[in-house]
Design a protein around this motif. Structure first.
Motif, PDB file in Angstrom:
ATOM      1  N   THR A 259       0.815  -1.220   0.000  1.00  0.00           N
ATOM      2  CA  THR A 259       0.000   0.000   0.000  1.00  0.00           C
ATOM      3  C   THR A 259       0.845   1.265   0.000  1.00  0.00           C
ATOM      4  N   HIS A 277      -0.826   2.856   3.340  1.00  0.00           N
ATOM      5  CA  HIS A 277      -1.462   3.844   2.458  1.00  0.00           C
ATOM      6  C   HIS A 277      -0.765   5.196   2.524  1.00  0.00           C
ATOM      7  N   ALA A 294      -0.398   6.452   8.730  1.00  0.00           N
ATOM      8  CA  ALA A 294      -1.247   6.016   7.620  1.00  0.00           C
ATOM      9  C   ALA A 294      -1.910   7.175   6.882  1.00  0.00           C
ATOM     10  N   TYR A 295      -2.129   6.936   5.584  1.00  0.00           N
ATOM     11  CA  TYR A 295      -2.884   7.841   4.709  1.00  0.00           C
ATOM     12  C   TYR A 295      -2.256   9.232   4.627  1.00  0.00           C
ATOM     13  N   THR A 296      -0.954   9.281   4.607  1.00  0.00           N
ATOM     14  CA  THR A 296      -0.237  10.545   4.466  1.00  0.00           C
ATOM     15  C   THR A 296       0.283  10.679   3.044  1.00  0.00           C
ATOM     16  N   HIS A 297       0.212  11.893   2.505  1.00  0.00           N
ATOM     17  CA  HIS A 297       0.711  12.181   1.160  1.00  0.00           C
ATOM     18  C   HIS A 297       1.809  13.224   1.274  1.00  0.00           C
ATOM     19  N   PHE A 312      -3.255  10.904   7.939  1.00  0.00           N
ATOM     20  CA  PHE A 312      -4.055  11.803   7.107  1.00  0.00           C
ATOM     21  C   PHE A 312      -3.446  13.191   7.015  1.00  0.00           C
ATOM     22  N   ASN A 329      -2.984  14.644  12.351  1.00  0.00           N
ATOM     23  CA  ASN A 329      -4.015  14.318  11.377  1.00  0.00           C
ATOM     24  C   ASN A 329      -4.679  15.556  10.785  1.00  0.00           C
TER      25      ASN A 329
END
Length: 456
Positions: A259, A277, A294-297, A312, A329
């Motif tokens: 992921t 992710h 998780a879910y970090t860009h 996030f 987050n």
């Protein structure tokens, strides 16, 4: 190593991509496939590189600007050997080994090319690159002896059943010295069903005149061509899988490797933890001991030792997180520096800003950096405390140890150690809420008594 030049064929229309972008400019891991090839060849220090172009030449010319690479036009397009011949003028006066390859085979490695050129040192006039795919499909076959000497090269449609049973296939890559390459290319004819001049005939003609031709083998993934969006996705998948393995081998922990997506230039230190992710865009540098949740860009960001990011979170170009700083987050940073030990724990936008060491950015804080025409800078001093739901209207400076009270809109500088509270005076009307509730309850009861409304 003998002087080396490369001819990259990129004149095809790429119709299967169904795109306005030239096929070889479609990216893998954020970098155009043509640039993957050129960067690989850079390790060979080529004296000259020529890209043969055709359709949408202007796109390739623009992409190559400033790289010192020549383009040569193929028009009309009469086959791969004809395409290679279009580079002859650009390589005028060059003496050395010439590699001909394809711009849509971006994963060819420099070491493989070294092996190809080294194969010429044993007396061969031509070296070709072969591979053994799981399914040979309709690839051209290479019939070779045990020592790698090529006896015959044959297109699938012209091969016998015995020849089709051979699983050594032709990748299309070919190397010969310039003294041999140009005469062999000139000798290729178009006496075939398609009426085209085919590059494999260089080897076929060399064998016919008694020259030694050898094959060097490589893995199928390295020479996989990309002609469609599906094949592009497959190449991306293979690249990402290899990069994940490399990251873990180098000392990073990937909680759910499949992921995590890297860019071609992602740099990870040791003891970095990457949760599921996470997406790395171009230009990210991560030092040792960083934890990315998780879910970090991330894109264009620089993370120092001990930094924590997410979950996030979004780090945009120019985001710099110094040692042991923390972004939580739903925090977005752009062109901003978070000083050592500083924190922005949740629900904030920090853009065009400098945040001092150990400062605290409360939830919902926004640096208002844009007036619709220009961007402005916000400076927050060391140990400053920005209360929740504050708007800092740039350009503005918050001094060291200053406190901005929650809910404030700050449009003027705040001095060091000051408290800035920007709030409207609270108005209290005794009993107003009780009277309001009584009135509304009576209206609702009356409405029920009268029955449904008869309005149209």
């Amino acid at each position: 190593m003998t002087d080396f030049a490369a001819i990259i064929l990129a004149a095809g229309k790429g119709t299967r991509m169904k795109s306005d972008l030239h096929k070889v400019l479609h990216p893998i891991a954020g970098k155009p496939m043509l640039m993957h090839l050129l960067d690989s060849f850079a390790g060979l220090s080529p004296q000259r590189t020529v890209v043969v172009v055709g359709d949408r030449r202007e796109q390739i010319d623009a992409a190559l600007e400033g790289r010192g690479i020549t383009t040569a036009m193929q028009d009309p397009q009469l086959g791969t050997a004809h395409a290679a011949l279009q580079a002859k003028d650009a390589l005028s006066g060059f003496s050395g080994n010439i590699l001909i390859c394809f711009g849509d085979c971006p994963m060819v490695e420099a070491e493989t090319v070294r092996k190809l050129t080294a194969a010429l040192d044993g007396g061969a006039k031509v070296a070709v690159l072969g591979f053994r795919p799981e399914d040979p499909l309709a690839y051209g076959r290479i019939i070779a002896q045990g020592d790698g000497t090529v006896v015959k090269m044959v297109e699938f449609k012209d091969a016998s059943e015995t020849e089709r049973a051979v699983n050594l296939c032709n990748s299309g890559l070919i190397v010969a010295h310039s003294d041999d390459m140009w005469p062999l290319l000139d000798a290729v004819d178009n006496n075939n069903a398609q009426g085209e001049y085919y590059l494999p005939d260089v080897a076929t003609n060399a064998i016919a005149r008694g020259d030694k031709v050898v094959v060097v083998e490589t893995g199928a993934d390295e020479v996989a061509g990309i002609n469609s969006r599906s094949e592009l996705a497959g190449a991306e998948q293979r690249w990402q899988a290899a990069r994940r393995e490399q990251a873990m081998a180098d000392g990073a922990t990937l909680k759910a490797p499949d992921t995590v997506f890297f860019s071609h230039d992602t740099q990870l230190g040791r003891d970095v933890t990457v949760e599921p992710h996470v997406v790395f865009g171009p230009g990210v540098k991560v030092a040792n001991g960083v934890h990315i949740k998780a879910y970090t860009h991330l894109e264009g960001a620089d993370l120092a030792t001990g930094v924590q990011v997410g979950p996030f979170a979004r780090l945009r170009p120019g985001a710099v997180l110094e040692e042991n700083s923390f972004v939580g987050n739903f925090v977005e940073m752009k062109k901003a520096t978070l000083g050592k030990g500083a924190k922005a724990s949740h629900l904030s936008y920090i853009g065009d800003a400098t945040v001092g060491a150990n400062a605290n950015i409360g939830a919902g804080t926004i640096t208002c950096n844009y007036d619709g025409y220009f961007k402005y800078h916000t400076t927050i001093g060391e140990r400053a405390f920005i209360g929740s739901n504050s708007a800092l209207v740039a350009p503005v400076t918050i001094g060291a140890d200053a406190i901005v009270a929650a809910g404030s809109t700050v449009s003027r500088d705040v001095g060091a150690g000051e408290l800035r509270m920007v709030r409207a005076e609270q108005l209290v009307k005794q009993g107003w809420a009780d009277r309001f509730h009584d009135t509304m309850k009576k209206k609702k009861a009356a409405a029920k008594k009268d029955g449904p409304s008869k309005d149209p």
